[in-house]
Design an enzyme around this catalytic site. Structure first.
Site, PDB file in Angstrom:
ATOM      1  N   LYS A   1       9.003   5.859  19.634  1.00  0.00           N
ATOM      2  CA  LYS A   1      10.023   5.733  20.669  1.00  0.00           C
ATOM      3  C   LYS A   1      10.427   7.067  21.286  1.00  0.00           C
ATOM      4  CE  LYS A   1      11.995   1.390  18.987  1.00  0.00           C
ATOM      5  NZ  LYS A   1      13.238   0.665  18.629  1.00  0.00           N
TER       6      LYS A   1
ATOM      7  N   ASP B   1      16.491  -2.184  23.928  1.00  0.00           N
ATOM      8  CA  ASP B   1      17.257  -2.438  22.710  1.00  0.00           C
ATOM      9  C   ASP B   1      18.760  -2.472  23.000  1.00  0.00           C
ATOM     10  OD1 ASP B   1      15.128  -2.639  20.919  1.00  0.00           O
ATOM     11  OD2 ASP B   1      15.062  -0.474  20.562  1.00  0.00           O
TER      12      ASP B   1
END
Length: 279
Positions: free
Chosen positions: A73, A110
């Site tokens: 990420k 997210d």
């Protein structure tokens, strides 16, 4: 009005290490089936931090997007042409979308996924909140709480280094963060919203300290489920599948151009897969 797909065919995948456990292929394929995207495929690939540059370099124009999990990420950010403000706020990209000109754009679903999951359960605003843990997911939780929590967030952590890290994230995200030692984490269970971002088993010892009347628990794990803490909770409970489905809905929309993505079908597919894995 529903939006049509941006292209009739496309390839997508989830990357990470380890990756065999990922539910993302189940969720995205369920969306493609529901949307009639017969020309779309979604796979999983084991890719390490050292291998992400090579993987991206090998992609052709048939690729529409990627979902990223740990440890990619942050590693992917220097390899992209740009990232969204949401992704920049936590220095984490979990979604890459390829434009028709080959541009690589990074985003983070997210954070809005966590907010959407809470709103689905009627949690739009709380006066205070608890965060258990201080890993990568905890920063996304703080970013979501910047929208949801009016007052102080208490983060329960295992080291002073993690405590400093959470306070820095709070300052960056505009969240008032107080840190406390993990040994006192049971105190935090009385908050109106508790977000657990810890690995499997880390909160099992807190199950016996669950208050008789609790607020909302959001435990980001989905396998195994329920966690001991979730099973003992007296109040509304959200799990990792809620987060995974809502963030995947946003990924499908970004990658395919189809809006809205089929939340119910994706959730049903995820639940069925978890039942299959359990037995």
């Amino acid at each position: 009005m529903p939006h049509s797909p941006s292209r009739t065919t496309g390839r997508a995948a989830v990357l990470g290490s380890p990756i065999t456990h990922s539910l993302s292929p189940v969720l995205h394929r369920a969306a493609y089936a529901e949307l009639g995207l017969d020309g779309w495929t979604y796979e999983r690939h084991e890719v390490t931090e050292d291998g992400i540059a090579g993987f991206l370099a090998g992609l052709d124009t048939s690729w529409a997007g990627l979902s990223l999990t740990m440890p990619l990420k942050r590693a992917v950010i220097p390899l992209l042409d740009g990232i969204s403000e949401t992704a920049a706020s936590v220095e984490a990209v979990n979604t890459v979308v390829f434009g028709p000109d080959g541009r690589r754009s990074g985003d983070n679903t997210d954070i809005p996924g966590m907010i959407a999951a809470l709103e689905e359960r009627g949690v739009h605003s709380v006066e205070s909140a608890t965060v258990l843990g201080a890993g990568a997911t905890a920063s996304s939780a703080l970013a979501a709480l910047a929208r949801v929590c009016k007052g102080e967030v208490t983060a329960y952590v295992r080291s002073e280094e993690r405590a400093r890290q959470m306070r820095r994230w709070g300052e960056r995200l505009g969240v008032e963060v107080r840190t406390a030692d993990w040994a006192r984490a049971a105190e935090g269970l009385r908050a109106p919203l508790v977000i657990s971002t810890t690995p499997s088993g880390a909160t099992d010892g807190l199950a016996q300290a669950v208050p008789a009347t609790g607020g909302t628990l959001f435990d980001v794990l989905y396998d195994p489920w329920p966690t001991a803490l979730a099973a003992a909770w007296h109040g509304p409970v959200l799990g990792g599948l809620d987060l995974l489905v809502h963030q995947a809905v946003l990924q499908v929309e970004l990658m395919t151009g189809c809006r809205p993505a089929p939340l119910a079908a994706m959730r049903a597919a995820g639940e069925q897969e978890l039942r299959s894995r359990a037995g």
